[in-house]
Design a protein around this motif. Structure first.
Motif, PDB file in Angstrom:
ATOM      1  N   GLN A   1       0.836  -1.196   0.000  1.00  0.00           N
ATOM      2  CA  GLN A   1       0.000   0.000   0.000  1.00  0.00           C
ATOM      3  C   GLN A   1       0.876   1.254   0.000  1.00  0.00           C
ATOM      4  O   GLN A   1       1.897   1.314   0.670  1.00  0.00           O
ATOM      5  CB  GLN A   1      -0.910   0.023   1.230  1.00  0.00           C
ATOM      6  CG  GLN A   1      -1.979  -1.040   1.209  1.00  0.00           C
ATOM      7  CD  GLN A   1      -2.887  -0.927   2.417  1.00  0.00           C
ATOM      8  OE1 GLN A   1      -2.459  -0.512   3.490  1.00  0.00           O
ATOM      9  NE2 GLN A   1      -4.141  -1.305   2.239  1.00  0.00           N
ATOM     10  N   VAL A   2       0.449   2.250  -0.761  1.00  0.00           N
ATOM     11  CA  VAL A   2       1.195   3.497  -0.863  1.00  0.00           C
ATOM     12  C   VAL A   2       1.102   4.258   0.461  1.00  0.00           C
ATOM     13  O   VAL A   2       0.030   4.407   1.024  1.00  0.00           O
ATOM     14  CB  VAL A   2       0.645   4.365  -2.019  1.00  0.00           C
ATOM     15  CG1 VAL A   2       1.324   5.723  -2.066  1.00  0.00           C
ATOM     16  CG2 VAL A   2       0.802   3.634  -3.336  1.00  0.00           C
ATOM     17  N   ARG A   3       2.246   4.739   0.950  1.00  0.00           N
ATOM     18  CA  ARG A   3       2.291   5.489   2.197  1.00  0.00           C
ATOM     19  C   ARG A   3       2.718   6.929   2.001  1.00  0.00           C
ATOM     20  O   ARG A   3       2.355   7.808   2.756  1.00  0.00           O
ATOM     21  CB  ARG A   3       3.259   4.830   3.199  1.00  0.00           C
ATOM     22  CG  ARG A   3       2.701   3.640   3.862  1.00  0.00           C
ATOM     23  CD  ARG A   3       1.599   4.067   4.815  1.00  0.00           C
ATOM     24  NE  ARG A   3       0.854   2.924   5.237  1.00  0.00           N
ATOM     25  CZ  ARG A   3      -0.457   2.864   5.350  1.00  0.00           C
ATOM     26  NH1 ARG A   3      -1.184   3.912   5.073  1.00  0.00           N
ATOM     27  NH2 ARG A   3      -1.064   1.793   5.738  1.00  0.00           N
ATOM     28  N   GLU A   4       3.550   7.179   0.971  1.00  0.00           N
ATOM     29  CA  GLU A   4       4.023   8.541   0.742  1.00  0.00           C
ATOM     30  C   GLU A   4       4.229   8.756  -0.752  1.00  0.00           C
ATOM     31  O   GLU A   4       4.740   7.884  -1.451  1.00  0.00           O
ATOM     32  CB  GLU A   4       5.343   8.775   1.478  1.00  0.00           C
ATOM     33  CG  GLU A   4       5.777  10.216   1.479  1.00  0.00           C
ATOM     34  CD  GLU A   4       6.998  10.462   2.373  1.00  0.00           C
ATOM     35  OE1 GLU A   4       7.460  11.617   2.369  1.00  0.00           O
ATOM     36  OE2 GLU A   4       7.469   9.534   3.042  1.00  0.00           O
TER      37      GLU A   4
ATOM     38  N   LEU B   1     -10.452  10.098   0.108  1.00  0.00           N
ATOM     39  CA  LEU B   1     -11.148  11.333  -0.257  1.00  0.00           C
ATOM     40  C   LEU B   1     -10.445  12.557   0.339  1.00  0.00           C
ATOM     41  O   LEU B   1     -10.209  13.549  -0.362  1.00  0.00           O
ATOM     42  CB  LEU B   1     -12.611  11.286   0.190  1.00  0.00           C
ATOM     43  CG  LEU B   1     -13.470  12.480  -0.214  1.00  0.00           C
ATOM     44  CD1 LEU B   1     -13.472  12.649  -1.730  1.00  0.00           C
ATOM     45  CD2 LEU B   1     -14.892  12.309   0.294  1.00  0.00           C
ATOM     46  N   ALA B   2     -10.089  12.472   1.606  1.00  0.00           N
ATOM     47  CA  ALA B   2      -9.394  13.587   2.255  1.00  0.00           C
ATOM     48  C   ALA B   2      -8.027  13.813   1.610  1.00  0.00           C
ATOM     49  O   ALA B   2      -7.600  14.954   1.426  1.00  0.00           O
ATOM     50  CB  ALA B   2      -9.230  13.321   3.748  1.00  0.00           C
ATOM     51  N   LYS B   3      -7.350  12.736   1.249  1.00  0.00           N
ATOM     52  CA  LYS B   3      -6.033  12.859   0.625  1.00  0.00           C
ATOM     53  C   LYS B   3      -6.140  13.442  -0.780  1.00  0.00           C
ATOM     54  O   LYS B   3      -5.258  14.179  -1.219  1.00  0.00           O
ATOM     55  CB  LYS B   3      -5.307  11.505   0.605  1.00  0.00           C
ATOM     56  CG  LYS B   3      -4.850  11.062   1.979  1.00  0.00           C
ATOM     57  CD  LYS B   3      -3.852  12.055   2.548  1.00  0.00           C
ATOM     58  CE  LYS B   3      -3.413  11.728   3.943  1.00  0.00           C
ATOM     59  NZ  LYS B   3      -2.412  12.688   4.439  1.00  0.00           N
TER      60      LYS B   3
ATOM     61  N   MET C   1       3.742  14.173   0.296  1.00  0.00           N
ATOM     62  CA  MET C   1       2.445  14.008   0.936  1.00  0.00           C
ATOM     63  C   MET C   1       2.313  12.569   1.416  1.00  0.00           C
ATOM     64  O   MET C   1       2.621  11.632   0.671  1.00  0.00           O
ATOM     65  CB  MET C   1       1.342  14.317  -0.080  1.00  0.00           C
ATOM     66  CG  MET C   1      -0.063  14.221   0.466  1.00  0.00           C
ATOM     67  SD  MET C   1      -1.311  14.585  -0.802  1.00  0.00           S
ATOM     68  CE  MET C   1      -1.590  12.948  -1.448  1.00  0.00           C
ATOM     69  N   SER C   2       1.886  12.398   2.663  1.00  0.00           N
ATOM     70  CA  SER C   2       1.602  11.041   3.135  1.00  0.00           C
ATOM     71  C   SER C   2       0.298  10.587   2.490  1.00  0.00           C
ATOM     72  O   SER C   2      -0.501  11.408   2.042  1.00  0.00           O
ATOM     73  CB  SER C   2       1.480  11.020   4.659  1.00  0.00           C
ATOM     74  OG  SER C   2       0.384  11.811   5.064  1.00  0.00           O
ATOM     75  N   TYR C   3       0.099   9.279   2.411  1.00  0.00           N
ATOM     76  CA  TYR C   3      -1.098   8.767   1.765  1.00  0.00           C
ATOM     77  C   TYR C   3      -1.656   7.602   2.570  1.00  0.00           C
ATOM     78  O   TYR C   3      -0.911   6.831   3.156  1.00  0.00           O
ATOM     79  CB  TYR C   3      -0.798   8.310   0.328  1.00  0.00           C
ATOM     80  CG  TYR C   3      -2.050   7.991  -0.440  1.00  0.00           C
ATOM     81  CD1 TYR C   3      -2.818   9.006  -0.984  1.00  0.00           C
ATOM     82  CD2 TYR C   3      -2.494   6.683  -0.576  1.00  0.00           C
ATOM     83  CE1 TYR C   3      -3.989   8.742  -1.661  1.00  0.00           C
ATOM     84  CE2 TYR C   3      -3.669   6.402  -1.260  1.00  0.00           C
ATOM     85  CZ  TYR C   3      -4.409   7.426  -1.801  1.00  0.00           C
ATOM     86  OH  TYR C   3      -5.579   7.155  -2.460  1.00  0.00           O
TER      87      TYR C   3
END
Length: 172
Positions: free
Chosen positions: A97-100, A139-141, A131-133
């Protein structure tokens, strides 16, 4: 207590010339080396919109000329040559999973005068933001990413205006 205030005041008086001598000055309205500027740019581009907004609010005595007017009606022509966005994954979890991510924005431009002399060669302005993800907050990201891009466009437009103000005619 009175002596302490006097020392503070004296210290400030001593520092004031040092601050002005180092070249520090507040940003004011830019002074451009031309009186009129034709803007040739892709319609609907966020970079174009931000540059035009900044030119309109820059103050000073610059006249911005836009199509359908002819470019030779202005002393100089700003060519906005395009922009590109990139989203690069910087870090993933062990499960993939993508984190950043890193957001990259590049805008290209050049400045030419009425006689065809190039004042600023084809140049780029780049912006990057990390940006962290989190997929659970997608939606917020997405909203955060859009806000970061708006901020990057604004920074690029400000940089472009500073470069235009610092431009000078090519040596003969």
């Amino acid at each position: 207590m009175h002596a302490m205030r006097k020392r503070t005041l004296l210290s400030l008086m001593v520092l004031a010339p040092a601050v002005s001598a180092c070249g520090f000055r507040l940003r004011g309205a830019p002074s451009f080396p031309f009186k009129s500027l034709y803007v040739q740019a892709p319609a609907g581009s966020p970079f174009t919109r931000e540059v035009l907004r900044n030119l309109a609010t820059a103050g000073g005595n610059l006249t911005v000329v836009l199509p359908p007017a002819k470019p030779d009606t202005a002393e100089a022509t700003l060519h906005l040559l395009g922009e590109s966005r990139q989203r690069v994954v910087l870090a993933k979890t062990v499960s993939g999973q993508v984190r950043e991510v890193e957001l990259r924005l590049t805008g290209r431009f050049k400045l030419v005068d009425r006689d065809g002399r190039v004042w600023i060669e084809d140049a780029e302005i780049q912006q990057k933001r990390d940006m962290s993800y989190s997929e659970s907050l997608a939606l917020a990201k997405d909203e955060e990413e859009a806000a970061l891009y708006r901020n990057m466009y604004a920074d690029m437009a400000q940089q472009l205006l500073r470069r235009l103000a610092a431009a000078h005619p090519p040596a003969e």
